[in-house]
Motif scaffolding. Structure first.
Motif, PDB file in Angstrom:
ATOM      1  N   ILE A  50       0.861  -1.175   0.000  1.00 11.35           N
ATOM      2  CA  ILE A  50       0.000   0.000   0.000  1.00 11.35           C
ATOM      3  C   ILE A  50       0.893   1.219   0.000  1.00 11.35           C
ATOM      4  CG2 ILE A  50      -1.854   1.220   1.195  1.00 11.35           C
ATOM      5  CD1 ILE A  50      -2.518  -1.484   2.552  1.00 11.35           C
ATOM      6  N   LYS A  51       0.680   2.095  -0.979  1.00 10.91           N
ATOM      7  CA  LYS A  51       1.500   3.302  -1.029  1.00 10.91           C
ATOM      8  C   LYS A  51       0.751   4.432  -1.710  1.00 10.91           C
ATOM      9  CE  LYS A  51       4.163   1.321  -4.850  1.00 10.91           C
ATOM     10  NZ  LYS A  51       5.510   1.029  -5.318  1.00 10.91           N
TER      11      LYS A  51
ATOM     12  N   PRO B  71      10.293  -6.678  11.148  1.00 11.62           N
ATOM     13  CA  PRO B  71       8.884  -6.436  10.827  1.00 11.62           C
ATOM     14  C   PRO B  71       8.019  -6.515  12.076  1.00 11.62           C
ATOM     15  CG  PRO B  71       9.503  -8.651  10.189  1.00 11.62           C
ATOM     16  CD  PRO B  71      10.763  -7.967  10.649  1.00 11.62           C
ATOM     17  N   ARG B  72       6.829  -5.985  11.987  1.00 11.71           N
ATOM     18  CA  ARG B  72       5.834  -6.089  13.053  1.00 11.71           C
ATOM     19  C   ARG B  72       4.926  -7.264  12.697  1.00 11.71           C
ATOM     20  NH1 ARG B  72       9.298  -3.628  15.186  1.00 11.71           N
ATOM     21  NH2 ARG B  72       9.164  -1.457  15.795  1.00 11.71           N
ATOM     22  N   TYR B  73       4.695  -8.139  13.644  1.00 14.84           N
ATOM     23  CA  TYR B  73       3.967  -9.368  13.371  1.00 14.84           C
ATOM     24  C   TYR B  73       2.488  -9.248  13.705  1.00 14.84           C
ATOM     25  CZ  TYR B  73       8.506 -11.468  12.740  1.00 14.84           C
ATOM     26  OH  TYR B  73       9.756 -11.761  12.272  1.00 14.84           O
ATOM     27  N   ILE B  74       1.702  -9.995  12.975  1.00 17.54           N
ATOM     28  CA  ILE B  74       0.289 -10.202  13.265  1.00 17.54           C
ATOM     29  C   ILE B  74       0.226 -11.602  13.854  1.00 17.54           C
ATOM     30  CG2 ILE B  74      -2.043 -10.378  12.312  1.00 17.54           C
ATOM     31  CD1 ILE B  74      -0.863  -8.696   9.884  1.00 17.54           C
ATOM     32  N   SER B  75      -0.277 -11.711  15.078  1.00 20.18           N
ATOM     33  CA  SER B  75      -0.237 -12.997  15.768  1.00 20.18           C
ATOM     34  C   SER B  75      -1.614 -13.438  16.241  1.00 20.18           C
ATOM     35  CB  SER B  75       0.682 -12.921  16.990  1.00 20.18           C
ATOM     36  OG  SER B  75       2.008 -12.655  16.612  1.00 20.18           O
ATOM     37  N   ARG B  76      -1.794 -14.754  16.232  1.00 16.06           N
ATOM     38  CA  ARG B  76      -2.986 -15.367  16.832  1.00 16.06           C
ATOM     39  C   ARG B  76      -2.673 -15.594  18.299  1.00 16.06           C
ATOM     40  NH1 ARG B  76      -2.955 -19.886  14.197  1.00 16.06           N
ATOM     41  NH2 ARG B  76      -1.917 -20.999  15.856  1.00 16.06           N
ATOM     42  N   LEU B  77      -3.566 -15.177  19.167  1.00 15.59           N
ATOM     43  CA  LEU B  77      -3.342 -15.285  20.602  1.00 15.59           C
ATOM     44  C   LEU B  77      -4.007 -16.556  21.122  1.00 15.59           C
ATOM     45  CD1 LEU B  77      -3.980 -11.557  21.557  1.00 15.59           C
ATOM     46  CD2 LEU B  77      -1.810 -12.662  20.980  1.00 15.59           C
ATOM     47  N   ASP B  78      -3.310 -17.668  21.012  1.00 17.73           N
ATOM     48  CA  ASP B  78      -3.825 -18.938  21.522  1.00 17.73           C
ATOM     49  C   ASP B  78      -3.868 -18.883  23.051  1.00 17.73           C
ATOM     50  OD1 ASP B  78      -3.982 -19.879  18.940  1.00 17.73           O
ATOM     51  OD2 ASP B  78      -2.053 -20.905  19.019  1.00 17.73           O
ATOM     52  N   ASN B  79      -4.758 -19.644  23.652  1.00 14.12           N
ATOM     53  CA  ASN B  79      -4.930 -19.673  25.104  1.00 14.12           C
ATOM     54  C   ASN B  79      -5.213 -18.290  25.682  1.00 14.12           C
ATOM     55  OD1 ASN B  79      -4.342 -22.479  25.152  1.00 14.12           O
ATOM     56  ND2 ASN B  79      -2.177 -21.963  25.008  1.00 14.12           N
ATOM     57  N   PHE B  80      -5.911 -17.479  24.892  1.00 13.37           N
ATOM     58  CA  PHE B  80      -6.256 -16.132  25.322  1.00 13.37           C
ATOM     59  C   PHE B  80      -7.261 -16.221  26.459  1.00 13.37           C
ATOM     60  CE2 PHE B  80      -8.106 -11.840  24.457  1.00 13.37           C
ATOM     61  CZ  PHE B  80      -6.932 -11.120  24.557  1.00 13.37           C
ATOM     62  N   PRO B  81      -7.050 -15.475  27.549  1.00 17.02           N
ATOM     63  CA  PRO B  81      -7.899 -15.648  28.732  1.00 17.02           C
ATOM     64  C   PRO B  81      -9.273 -14.979  28.659  1.00 17.02           C
ATOM     65  CG  PRO B  81      -6.195 -14.025  29.164  1.00 17.02           C
ATOM     66  CD  PRO B  81      -5.926 -14.584  27.800  1.00 17.02           C
ATOM     67  N   TYR B  82      -9.632 -14.381  27.530  1.00 16.08           N
ATOM     68  CA  TYR B  82     -10.917 -13.697  27.410  1.00 16.08           C
ATOM     69  C   TYR B  82     -11.693 -14.274  26.236  1.00 16.08           C
ATOM     70  CZ  TYR B  82      -8.338 -10.639  30.429  1.00 16.08           C
ATOM     71  OH  TYR B  82      -7.589 -10.166  31.461  1.00 16.08           O
ATOM     72  N   SER B  83     -13.009 -14.115  26.251  1.00 16.22           N
ATOM     73  CA  SER B  83     -13.832 -14.636  25.163  1.00 16.22           C
ATOM     74  C   SER B  83     -14.572 -13.539  24.422  1.00 16.22           C
ATOM     75  CB  SER B  83     -14.835 -15.661  25.707  1.00 16.22           C
ATOM     76  OG  SER B  83     -15.675 -15.048  26.663  1.00 16.22           O
TER      77      SER B  83
ATOM     78  N   SER C 147       5.576  -4.374   7.381  1.00 18.98           N
ATOM     79  CA  SER C 147       6.831  -3.627   7.393  1.00 18.98           C
ATOM     80  C   SER C 147       6.737  -2.484   6.392  1.00 18.98           C
ATOM     81  CB  SER C 147       8.012  -4.545   7.026  1.00 18.98           C
ATOM     82  OG  SER C 147       7.847  -5.045   5.714  1.00 18.98           O
ATOM     83  N   GLY C 148       7.655  -1.552   6.515  1.00 20.01           N
ATOM     84  CA  GLY C 148       7.814  -0.518   5.500  1.00 20.01           C
ATOM     85  C   GLY C 148       6.905   0.685   5.590  1.00 20.01           C
ATOM     86  N   LEU C 149       6.242   0.912   6.699  1.00 15.95           N
ATOM     87  CA  LEU C 149       5.399   2.097   6.777  1.00 15.95           C
ATOM     88  C   LEU C 149       6.273   3.339   6.748  1.00 15.95           C
ATOM     89  CD1 LEU C 149       2.539   3.107   6.960  1.00 15.95           C
ATOM     90  CD2 LEU C 149       2.752   3.165   9.408  1.00 15.95           C
ATOM     91  N   GLY C 150       5.906   4.264   5.902  1.00 16.96           N
ATOM     92  CA  GLY C 150       6.658   5.501   5.790  1.00 16.96           C
ATOM     93  C   GLY C 150       7.839   5.412   4.845  1.00 16.96           C
ATOM     94  N   THR C 151       7.992   4.305   4.138  1.00 17.20           N
ATOM     95  CA  THR C 151       9.093   4.191   3.183  1.00 17.20           C
ATOM     96  C   THR C 151       8.561   4.399   1.767  1.00 17.20           C
ATOM     97  OG1 THR C 151       8.814   1.805   2.847  1.00 17.20           O
ATOM     98  CG2 THR C 151      10.269   2.508   4.654  1.00 17.20           C
ATOM     99  N   HIS C 152       9.465   4.722   0.871  1.00 13.27           N
ATOM    100  CA  HIS C 152       9.099   4.949  -0.531  1.00 13.27           C
ATOM    101  C   HIS C 152       8.540   3.677  -1.179  1.00 13.27           C
ATOM    102  CE1 HIS C 152       9.165   6.731  -4.479  1.00 13.27           C
ATOM    103  NE2 HIS C 152       9.890   5.724  -4.930  1.00 13.27           N
TER     104      HIS C 152
END
Length: 188
Positions: free
Chosen positions: A7-8, A116-128, A153-158
């Motif tokens: 996206i740019k 890079p910044r990761y998108i993660s699945r939160l297994d064993n998450f204590p809330y529903s 990654s790459g936000l703000g880069t050309h």
């Protein structure tokens, strides 16, 4: 398999969304919404979504609601259907919680500084329920480590904002997640 988006644009409301590494095929564009706190994502296939910083009537940092227009059964008026809600980096999809900019299990903390910044699945998450997460709990959750299902990654880069999302569990909302990531971190 995974989907890669780039996206740019000169401004967040003038950005183009490309599918494929290195800016492949243009599939959508981002425009200004009806007010200063919203944006429209217009896909080349005619689909349209509204991204608003108002989440359940409140404006929060790093939060968005994504709405899709659907025609009412009577046929005379469109209604907005909530398809994705991100509250301070956290979202829920198919009864599983995910977090944008999470530090996943198995990654060293030093990688977080320059990688890079990761998108993660939160297994064993204590809330529903998303409503259970209040301000104090959310800040503790920043330390919760999940399983990587994508990265940004790459936000703000050309070269643009790059988002890779694993198709096996987020395929149906991958375009919305990529666009949300871009908007959250370019307009916060």
């Amino acid at each position: 398999m995974h989907s890669e988006y780039v996206i740019k644009g000169p401004k967040p409301w003038e950005a183009k969304v490309f599918l494929g590494k290195e800016g492949g095929k243009e599939i959508a564009e981002i425009k200004k919404g009806e007010d200063q706190k919203s944006f429209k994502l217009l896909a080349k296939d005619g689909s349209e979504w509204l991204f608003t910083k108002s989440v359940h009537g409140k404006f929060r940092p790093f939060s968005l609601t994504v709405l899709s227009k659907k025609q009412n059964r009577g046929g005379n008026k469109d209604v907005d259907i909530e398809v994705l809600t991100i509250i301070e980096h956290i979202f829920k999809h198919r009864d599983k919680f995910y977090m944008l900019t999470n530090h996943p299990e198995g990654k060293h903390w030093n990688e977080y500084l320059s990688g890079p910044r990761y998108i993660s699945r939160l297994d064993n998450f204590p809330y529903s329920d998303m409503q259970e997460l209040d301000y104090h709990i959310k800040h503790k959750l920043r330390r919760f480590r999940g399983v990587s299902v994508g990265e940004a990654s790459g936000l703000g880069t050309h070269e643009g904002h790059h988002v890779r999302i694993d198709d096996n569990e987020l395929e149906d909302i991958s375009l919305l997640i990529a666009t949300s990531s871009y908007l959250l971190y370019s307009t916060a």
